[in-house]
Write a protein that holds these residues in place. Sequence first.
Motif, PDB file in Angstrom:
ATOM      1  N   HIS A  99     -13.365 -12.683 -32.962  1.00  0.00           N
ATOM      2  CA  HIS A  99     -13.491 -11.284 -32.544  1.00  0.00           C
ATOM      3  C   HIS A  99     -14.160 -11.231 -31.181  1.00  0.00           C
ATOM      4  O   HIS A  99     -15.173 -11.875 -30.955  1.00  0.00           O
ATOM      5  CB  HIS A  99     -14.314 -10.499 -33.574  1.00  0.00           C
ATOM      6  CG  HIS A  99     -13.662 -10.459 -34.922  1.00  0.00           C
ATOM      7  ND1 HIS A  99     -12.838  -9.438 -35.300  1.00  0.00           N
ATOM      8  CD2 HIS A  99     -13.691 -11.338 -35.962  1.00  0.00           C
ATOM      9  CE1 HIS A  99     -12.396  -9.672 -36.521  1.00  0.00           C
ATOM     10  NE2 HIS A  99     -12.891 -10.823 -36.946  1.00  0.00           N
ATOM     11  N   ASP A 101     -14.978  -8.771 -27.404  1.00  0.00           N
ATOM     12  CA  ASP A 101     -15.421  -7.461 -26.936  1.00  0.00           C
ATOM     13  C   ASP A 101     -14.269  -6.456 -27.009  1.00  0.00           C
ATOM     14  O   ASP A 101     -13.099  -6.808 -26.996  1.00  0.00           O
ATOM     15  CB  ASP A 101     -15.911  -7.557 -25.487  1.00  0.00           C
ATOM     16  CG  ASP A 101     -17.122  -8.465 -25.368  1.00  0.00           C
ATOM     17  OD1 ASP A 101     -17.811  -8.663 -26.385  1.00  0.00           O
ATOM     18  OD2 ASP A 101     -17.368  -8.975 -24.261  1.00  0.00           O
ATOM     19  N   ALA A 102     -14.596  -5.213 -27.098  1.00  0.00           N
ATOM     20  CA  ALA A 102     -13.636  -4.103 -27.081  1.00  0.00           C
ATOM     21  C   ALA A 102     -12.593  -4.222 -28.182  1.00  0.00           C
ATOM     22  O   ALA A 102     -11.444  -3.821 -28.022  1.00  0.00           O
ATOM     23  CB  ALA A 102     -12.962  -4.005 -25.712  1.00  0.00           C
ATOM     24  N   GLY A 103     -12.977  -4.839 -29.316  1.00  0.00           N
ATOM     25  CA  GLY A 103     -12.097  -4.895 -30.469  1.00  0.00           C
ATOM     26  C   GLY A 103     -11.032  -5.965 -30.433  1.00  0.00           C
ATOM     27  O   GLY A 103     -10.166  -6.011 -31.306  1.00  0.00           O
ATOM     28  N   GLY A 104     -11.071  -6.861 -29.462  1.00  0.00           N
ATOM     29  CA  GLY A 104     -10.094  -7.942 -29.405  1.00  0.00           C
ATOM     30  C   GLY A 104     -10.242  -8.893 -30.591  1.00  0.00           C
ATOM     31  O   GLY A 104     -11.328  -9.087 -31.121  1.00  0.00           O
ATOM     32  N   ARG A 105      -9.134  -9.474 -31.018  1.00  0.00           N
ATOM     33  CA  ARG A 105      -9.171 -10.373 -32.166  1.00  0.00           C
ATOM     34  C   ARG A 105      -8.040 -11.395 -32.057  1.00  0.00           C
ATOM     35  O   ARG A 105      -6.911 -11.056 -31.698  1.00  0.00           O
ATOM     36  CB  ARG A 105      -9.018  -9.574 -33.449  1.00  0.00           C
ATOM     37  CG  ARG A 105      -8.972 -10.429 -34.689  1.00  0.00           C
ATOM     38  CD  ARG A 105      -8.871  -9.592 -35.921  1.00  0.00           C
ATOM     39  NE  ARG A 105      -8.383 -10.406 -37.029  1.00  0.00           N
ATOM     40  CZ  ARG A 105      -8.345 -10.001 -38.260  1.00  0.00           C
ATOM     41  NH1 ARG A 105      -8.758  -8.798 -38.585  1.00  0.00           N
ATOM     42  NH2 ARG A 105      -7.875 -10.785 -39.201  1.00  0.00           N
TER      43      ARG A 105
END
Length: 186
Positions: A99, A101-105
């Motif tokens: 995971h 920053d800013a919801g990246g996955r």
Amino acid sequence: DYPLPLRFLSRRPPVPEESMKFDVVIVGGGLAGLALAVALKRSRLSIALVEARPPVAPDGWDARIYAISPANARFLDRIGAWGHLDGTRMTPVAAMEVHGDAGGRLDFSAYDVGVSELAWIVEASLMQRELWETARRQGNVTLLCPGVPRGLTFDDGAATLTLADGHELKGKLVVAADGADSWTRT
């Protein structure tokens, strides 16, 4: 755990004090220094490994762990250490979620890429103790423990490492594998 005197733990008889000459002197018995010494087992090089204290087993589980990639596992296997590690203290990694920053996955799956595992989680002390034992059994390695470096000089063709106890080691190559706060590199 170490029935032999810690001064010389190799299978060879102790090196006479006045002729402590080696091809390679490795300062530091952590994972890097030990792995190098063990990887040189089939060479004709004489190796000294200097370490202040032998590795010890922690009480319970070691909180310091490593994720060992398949390539690193193959390396450890080639140098004779991987097969001796206690499999009950290792965990294969079949999937990962990363995971950002800013919801990246990012998702990784061993199954999706056709391998049995992406990596193995291994306790640092487990690897260090096995590499130590492998080096101890190795004919071309002399373990000097306890050994604390106090001086390093260079002249034509050799380096001289002076230990706190006054012994001098001469080597064609000195490897600084003594960690982030390296005495050897300063």
